[in-house]
Scaffold this motif. Structure first.
Motif, mmCIF file in Angstrom:
data_model
loop_
_atom_site.group_PDB
_atom_site.id
_atom_site.type_symbol
_atom_site.label_atom_id
_atom_site.label_comp_id
_atom_site.label_asym_id
_atom_site.label_seq_id
_atom_site.Cartn_x
_atom_site.Cartn_y
_atom_site.Cartn_z
ATOM 1 N N SER A 218 12.747 -1.709 -6.595
ATOM 2 C CA SER A 218 12.649 -3.128 -6.224
ATOM 3 C C SER A 218 13.480 -3.428 -4.979
ATOM 4 O O SER A 218 14.413 -2.692 -4.636
ATOM 5 C CB SER A 218 13.123 -4.028 -7.371
ATOM 6 O OG SER A 218 14.532 -3.958 -7.520
ATOM 7 N N TYR A 219 13.137 -4.518 -4.344
ATOM 8 C CA TYR A 219 13.883 -4.989 -3.182
ATOM 9 C C TYR A 219 15.328 -5.279 -3.578
ATOM 10 O O TYR A 219 16.272 -4.914 -2.882
ATOM 11 C CB TYR A 219 13.227 -6.247 -2.609
ATOM 12 C CG TYR A 219 13.979 -6.833 -1.446
ATOM 13 C CD1 TYR A 219 13.747 -6.401 -0.141
ATOM 14 C CD2 TYR A 219 14.952 -7.826 -1.641
ATOM 15 C CE1 TYR A 219 14.449 -6.918 0.933
ATOM 16 C CE2 TYR A 219 15.665 -8.344 -0.574
ATOM 17 C CZ TYR A 219 15.408 -7.894 0.706
ATOM 18 O OH TYR A 219 16.114 -8.411 1.757
ATOM 19 N N GLN A 220 15.508 -5.932 -4.736
ATOM 20 C CA GLN A 220 16.842 -6.301 -5.193
ATOM 21 C C GLN A 220 17.701 -5.074 -5.479
ATOM 22 O O GLN A 220 18.896 -5.068 -5.200
ATOM 23 C CB GLN A 220 16.766 -7.193 -6.442
ATOM 24 C CG GLN A 220 16.219 -8.562 -6.188
ATOM 25 C CD GLN A 220 14.687 -8.612 -6.155
ATOM 26 O OE1 GLN A 220 14.011 -7.637 -6.487
ATOM 27 N NE2 GLN A 220 14.138 -9.742 -5.742
ATOM 28 N N ASP A 221 17.097 -4.025 -6.026
ATOM 29 C CA ASP A 221 17.860 -2.816 -6.305
ATOM 30 C C ASP A 221 18.288 -2.152 -4.996
ATOM 31 O O ASP A 221 19.432 -1.702 -4.870
ATOM 32 C CB ASP A 221 17.043 -1.847 -7.167
ATOM 33 C CG ASP A 221 17.915 -0.765 -7.773
ATOM 34 O OD1 ASP A 221 18.915 -1.096 -8.448
ATOM 35 O OD2 ASP A 221 17.603 0.425 -7.565
ATOM 36 N N ALA A 222 17.394 -2.110 -4.021
ATOM 37 C CA ALA A 222 17.752 -1.559 -2.705
ATOM 38 C C ALA A 222 18.884 -2.373 -2.087
ATOM 39 O O ALA A 222 19.835 -1.822 -1.522
ATOM 40 C CB ALA A 222 16.530 -1.540 -1.788
ATOM 41 N N LYS B 24 0.814 -1.213 0.000
ATOM 42 C CA LYS B 24 0.000 0.000 0.000
ATOM 43 C C LYS B 24 0.848 1.265 0.000
ATOM 44 O O LYS B 24 0.348 2.346 -0.265
ATOM 45 C CB LYS B 24 -0.953 0.000 1.194
ATOM 46 C CG LYS B 24 -2.006 -1.088 1.087
ATOM 47 C CD LYS B 24 -2.984 -1.022 2.221
ATOM 48 C CE LYS B 24 -4.001 -2.138 2.026
ATOM 49 N NZ LYS B 24 -4.966 -2.205 3.098
ATOM 50 N N SER B 25 2.125 1.118 0.277
ATOM 51 C CA SER B 25 3.017 2.266 0.302
ATOM 52 C C SER B 25 3.396 2.672 -1.114
ATOM 53 O O SER B 25 3.585 1.837 -1.994
ATOM 54 C CB SER B 25 4.280 1.930 1.089
ATOM 55 O OG SER B 25 5.213 2.976 0.966
ATOM 56 N N GLU B 26 3.530 3.981 -1.302
ATOM 57 C CA GLU B 26 3.980 4.502 -2.591
ATOM 58 C C GLU B 26 5.459 4.173 -2.820
ATOM 59 O O GLU B 26 5.922 4.084 -3.944
ATOM 60 C CB GLU B 26 3.760 6.014 -2.620
ATOM 61 C CG GLU B 26 4.035 6.651 -3.944
ATOM 62 C CD GLU B 26 3.751 8.145 -3.927
ATOM 63 O OE1 GLU B 26 4.305 8.839 -4.792
ATOM 64 O OE2 GLU B 26 3.009 8.616 -3.045
ATOM 65 N N HIS B 27 6.210 3.964 -1.726
ATOM 66 C CA HIS B 27 7.646 3.690 -1.779
ATOM 67 C C HIS B 27 7.983 2.503 -0.887
ATOM 68 O O HIS B 27 8.511 2.675 0.208
ATOM 69 C CB HIS B 27 8.440 4.925 -1.334
ATOM 70 C CG HIS B 27 8.049 6.186 -2.011
ATOM 71 N ND1 HIS B 27 8.309 6.421 -3.341
ATOM 72 C CD2 HIS B 27 7.406 7.286 -1.550
ATOM 73 C CE1 HIS B 27 7.846 7.610 -3.668
ATOM 74 N NE2 HIS B 27 7.288 8.156 -2.600
ATOM 75 N N PRO B 28 7.727 1.277 -1.336
ATOM 76 C CA PRO B 28 7.935 0.127 -0.450
ATOM 77 C C PRO B 28 9.383 -0.345 -0.311
ATOM 78 O O PRO B 28 9.714 -1.014 0.651
ATOM 79 C CB PRO B 28 7.082 -0.967 -1.083
ATOM 80 C CG PRO B 28 7.022 -0.608 -2.524
ATOM 81 C CD PRO B 28 7.074 0.894 -2.570
ATOM 82 N N PHE B 29 10.283 -0.002 -1.236
ATOM 83 C CA PHE B 29 11.632 -0.566 -1.235
ATOM 84 C C PHE B 29 12.656 0.515 -0.905
ATOM 85 O O PHE B 29 13.091 1.258 -1.775
ATOM 86 C CB PHE B 29 11.948 -1.205 -2.588
ATOM 87 C CG PHE B 29 10.914 -2.188 -3.029
ATOM 88 C CD1 PHE B 29 10.754 -3.393 -2.370
ATOM 89 C CD2 PHE B 29 10.072 -1.895 -4.092
ATOM 90 C CE1 PHE B 29 9.787 -4.299 -2.756
ATOM 91 C CE2 PHE B 29 9.110 -2.801 -4.496
ATOM 92 C CZ PHE B 29 8.957 -4.001 -3.830
ATOM 93 N N GLY B 30 13.046 0.575 0.347
ATOM 94 C CA GLY B 30 13.922 1.649 0.770
ATOM 95 C C GLY B 30 15.191 1.183 1.438
ATOM 96 O O GLY B 30 15.343 0.028 1.830
#
Length: 169
Positions: free
Chosen positions: A122-126, A100-106
């Motif tokens: 993406s999770y992988q990019d983070a 639901k977050s606009e920015h989930p991968f931080g």
């Protein structure tokens, strides 16, 4: 010991899948530069924080000059808040903010002066940004990236020649 994609695992695999086999970015190679658009949480003193709490910025990690910085556009020559690699205390992934977050991968970057919160696609990019930033810190401090300080190593991590026993008879 890390397999085909090194210690970056899934993150490196995602890069390989995204850009094609055999092509890796500077975050993986720890040489050259890599730039990408990331969403930055505005600092407490930001003038337009009341309008929006985040802003998109073009971030660059430059292993040649040992700097991490951002600009407001890809073509802008002026950089904002350059961070020397040796000033990076740590980088960590932020907890998943959910769908639901606009920015989930931080991920965050901690320096002596402040903490930056950045978000990517993406999770992988983070994960790859975090690994590269911690490696950058290690390189600037003369350490092998990813190696634990010697004071925190366990005794079984020290190598011993094969066939040599630690017990005497």
């Amino acid at each position: 010991p890390f397999g085909r994609f090194g210690r970056f695992g899934l993150a490196a695999r995602a890069i390989m899948d995204d850009v094609g086999a055999g092509v890796l970015d500077a975050r993986y190679n720890m040489t050259g530069t890599y730039s990408a658009w990331l969403t930055k949480v505005k600092g407490e003193g930001a003038k337009a924080r009341w309008l929006s709490s985040t802003t998109k910025r073009y971030f660059t990690i430059d292993f040649t000059s040992q700097l991490f910085f951002y600009a407001q556009s890809e073509s802008q020559k002026t950089v904002s808040h350059p961070i020397r690699f040796k000033d990076i205390v740590s980088s960590d992934q932020l907890p998943d903010a959910g769908s639901k977050s606009e920015h989930p991968f931080g991920f965050s970057i901690l320096t002596a002066e402040r903490t930056y919160e950045l978000f990517t696609h993406s999770y992988q990019d983070a994960e790859l940004w975090v690994s590269a930033l911690n490696a950058a810190r290690d390189i600037a401090n003369g350490k092998v990236p990813g190696q634990a300080p010697s004071s925190t190593r366990h005794s079984h991590e020290f190598s011993r020649p094969l066939g040599v026993s630690s017990l005497s008879t």
